[in-house]
Enzyme design. Sequence first.
Site, PDB file in Angstrom:
ATOM      1  N   ASP A 189       0.807  -1.225   0.000  1.00 26.58           N
ATOM      2  CA  ASP A 189       0.000   0.000   0.000  1.00 26.58           C
ATOM      3  C   ASP A 189       0.840   1.276   0.000  1.00 26.58           C
ATOM      4  O   ASP A 189       0.377   2.342   0.381  1.00 26.58           O
ATOM      5  CB  ASP A 189      -0.976  -0.002   1.187  1.00 26.58           C
ATOM      6  N   HIS A 208      25.075   6.970 -17.204  1.00 27.63           N
ATOM      7  CA  HIS A 208      23.915   7.062 -16.304  1.00 27.63           C
ATOM      8  C   HIS A 208      24.166   6.346 -14.975  1.00 27.63           C
ATOM      9  O   HIS A 208      23.274   5.704 -14.424  1.00 27.63           O
ATOM     10  CB  HIS A 208      22.647   6.515 -16.992  1.00 27.63           C
ATOM     11  N   ASP A 251      26.209  15.064 -11.466  1.00 32.00           N
ATOM     12  CA  ASP A 251      25.162  15.560 -12.365  1.00 32.00           C
ATOM     13  C   ASP A 251      23.881  15.527 -11.553  1.00 32.00           C
ATOM     14  O   ASP A 251      23.346  14.449 -11.265  1.00 32.00           O
ATOM     15  CB  ASP A 251      25.083  14.641 -13.596  1.00 32.00           C
ATOM     16  N   ASP A 261      19.482  21.177 -14.511  1.00 30.26           N
ATOM     17  CA  ASP A 261      20.284  20.012 -14.919  1.00 30.26           C
ATOM     18  C   ASP A 261      21.743  20.478 -15.012  1.00 30.26           C
ATOM     19  O   ASP A 261      22.134  21.086 -16.010  1.00 30.26           O
ATOM     20  CB  ASP A 261      19.751  19.509 -16.270  1.00 30.26           C
ATOM     21  N   HIS A 271      27.793  11.388 -26.633  1.00 33.64           N
ATOM     22  CA  HIS A 271      26.444  11.975 -26.606  1.00 33.64           C
ATOM     23  C   HIS A 271      26.463  13.314 -27.324  1.00 33.64           C
ATOM     24  O   HIS A 271      27.522  13.804 -27.715  1.00 33.64           O
ATOM     25  CB  HIS A 271      25.942  12.123 -25.166  1.00 33.64           C
ATOM     26  N   HIS A 314      20.290  19.292 -24.696  1.00 35.43           N
ATOM     27  CA  HIS A 314      18.868  19.038 -24.967  1.00 35.43           C
ATOM     28  C   HIS A 314      18.052  20.207 -24.459  1.00 35.43           C
ATOM     29  O   HIS A 314      18.527  21.002 -23.635  1.00 35.43           O
ATOM     30  CB  HIS A 314      18.444  17.736 -24.264  1.00 35.43           C
ATOM     31  N   HIS A 339      14.752  16.207 -20.041  1.00 32.96           N
ATOM     32  CA  HIS A 339      14.927  16.156 -21.500  1.00 32.96           C
ATOM     33  C   HIS A 339      13.609  16.673 -22.051  1.00 32.96           C
ATOM     34  O   HIS A 339      12.672  15.906 -22.264  1.00 32.96           O
ATOM     35  CB  HIS A 339      15.233  14.737 -21.979  1.00 32.96           C
ATOM     36  N   GLU A 378      26.453  20.602 -22.576  1.00 35.50           N
ATOM     37  CA  GLU A 378      27.114  19.645 -21.694  1.00 35.50           C
ATOM     38  C   GLU A 378      28.098  18.720 -22.410  1.00 35.50           C
ATOM     39  O   GLU A 378      27.907  17.511 -22.463  1.00 35.50           O
ATOM     40  CB  GLU A 378      26.064  18.804 -20.968  1.00 35.50           C
ATOM     41  N   TYR A 438      35.041  10.864 -21.933  1.00 36.08           N
ATOM     42  CA  TYR A 438      34.986   9.673 -21.075  1.00 36.08           C
ATOM     43  C   TYR A 438      35.996   8.678 -21.655  1.00 36.08           C
ATOM     44  O   TYR A 438      35.781   8.136 -22.744  1.00 36.08           O
ATOM     45  CB  TYR A 438      33.572   9.076 -21.067  1.00 36.08           C
ATOM     46  N   ARG A 496      32.420  15.800 -17.437  1.00 37.12           N
ATOM     47  CA  ARG A 496      31.341  16.508 -18.145  1.00 37.12           C
ATOM     48  C   ARG A 496      31.138  17.836 -17.421  1.00 37.12           C
ATOM     49  O   ARG A 496      31.256  17.903 -16.191  1.00 37.12           O
ATOM     50  CB  ARG A 496      30.044  15.680 -18.150  1.00 37.12           C
ATOM     51  N   GLU A 517      28.217  20.801 -17.442  1.00 35.65           N
ATOM     52  CA  GLU A 517      26.864  21.041 -17.984  1.00 35.65           C
ATOM     53  C   GLU A 517      26.249  22.287 -17.366  1.00 35.65           C
ATOM     54  O   GLU A 517      26.164  22.413 -16.145  1.00 35.65           O
ATOM     55  CB  GLU A 517      25.973  19.835 -17.670  1.00 35.65           C
TER      56      GLU A 517
END
Length: 436
Positions: A36, A240, A257, A268, A347, A351, A358, A381, A385, A403, A405
């Site tokens: 629940d 990710h 991130d 972001d 990448h 975005h 996104h 961003e 890597y 990265r 961003e």
Amino acid sequence: MKQSEFKKRRKQLMQQIGIGNIAIIGSAATRTRNRDVDYPFRQDSDFYYLTGFNEPDSLAVFIPGRKQGEYILFCREFDEKKALWEGAHAGLDGATTHYKADDSFPIDDLDDILPGMLEDKAKVYYPMGRDSDLDHSLLTWINHIRSQSRTGVNAPGELVSLEHILHEMRLFKSPEELKLMRRAADVSANAHVKAMQKCKAGVYEYQIEAEIIYHFIQDGLRAVAYPSIVAGGKNACVLHYTENADKLKNGDLLLIDAGAECDHYAADITRTFPVSGRFSEPQKLLYQLVLDAQTAAIAQIKPGLPWNLAHDASVEVLTKGLVALGLLKGKVTKLIKDEKYKQFYMHRIGHWLGMDVHDVGDYKVDKEWRLLEPGMVLTIEPGLYIPVDCLTVDKQWRGIGIRIEDDVLVTDQGYEILSAGVPKTIEDIESLMQAS
Ligand code: GLY
Ligand code: MN
Ligand code: MN
């Protein structure tokens, strides 16, 4: 967000739908986590954009020109017992008085009432294929009208995607929306600064995550825009990564991130910095390269310039730099043409950003990259890597993930960086960390 803002959006939508047609959009549903216990409820962005109504089991209908009212909200009836156990909900009266629906009905009566609203409408705008229950109900309602055609009523002849109209509207942020996005960015930036100050060897990634979330909530923003990535060392090469379970080590970089959500609007932000507070030489070289790529990309943010220029600028700077540092070998133009940079930069530059991290909005119009316009918000961003097992590069580079961003608003003249509150030059990062 003021009710008048939602009203303005509904009016704009209604104008685009046109008289003789109808639009339907459902709320998000609650989802069971276990027995629940539910997952935290997050309203559907499109539904919230038009209604500001934050309850599940709701559905909004828009019928331009309807005499009894153009905006109809189906929702849960007020229930005292529910209010006692689960808290406030608007009920049918709240839907009209507070949320400014022209008419409200119990959601339990949907199947009885909605078919009548579809009668003699030419087009039904709705988010096609997003909610299989709504897809199914709509066809059932339409078939029901068809079965009564001998009484003289006509069923709608066209189902049209609502998203196309709505997402074009959402792409351009109003001053009211920008206030929320600025707050999301400011709170997130502050949390990143606090995380930098807290970072040292021996601390676990999840403890840094806790620091970030602590500051989001402390500043009044209880929702994250997406699961925070706190990735030390080679974990940063997993795009990710969200386990956030490892211990931080001197000599490693830490990539964070993370972004908060302010009244359904996201920030972001990514920063990468040394656990020890000082970059090593190879880290410095790669970091500066990513920062240069970001600077070059941001310089391409200006009304009238196509969206892809920022990406192309980042590819050029990164490829040249990778050749200069010896990670790629060959002619820059050929390496770009053959997309050799993709083994380290896999990448795109960013975005759209808005209610969804996104965010919605087309990137191409008539097969051409879209031109930037004031009011759009996007992330910039770039990253590098270097896989830990990449034997084609010198050992010193392996396992480094970086990265940077930022959230960038397109303005009349150029751009404004909404997330400028977190340092990103080598000098500024080192002096902030040394001071803590
Ligand atoms: N945080 C998700 C992204 O940067 O796209
Ligand atoms: Mn992003
Ligand atoms: Mn991000």
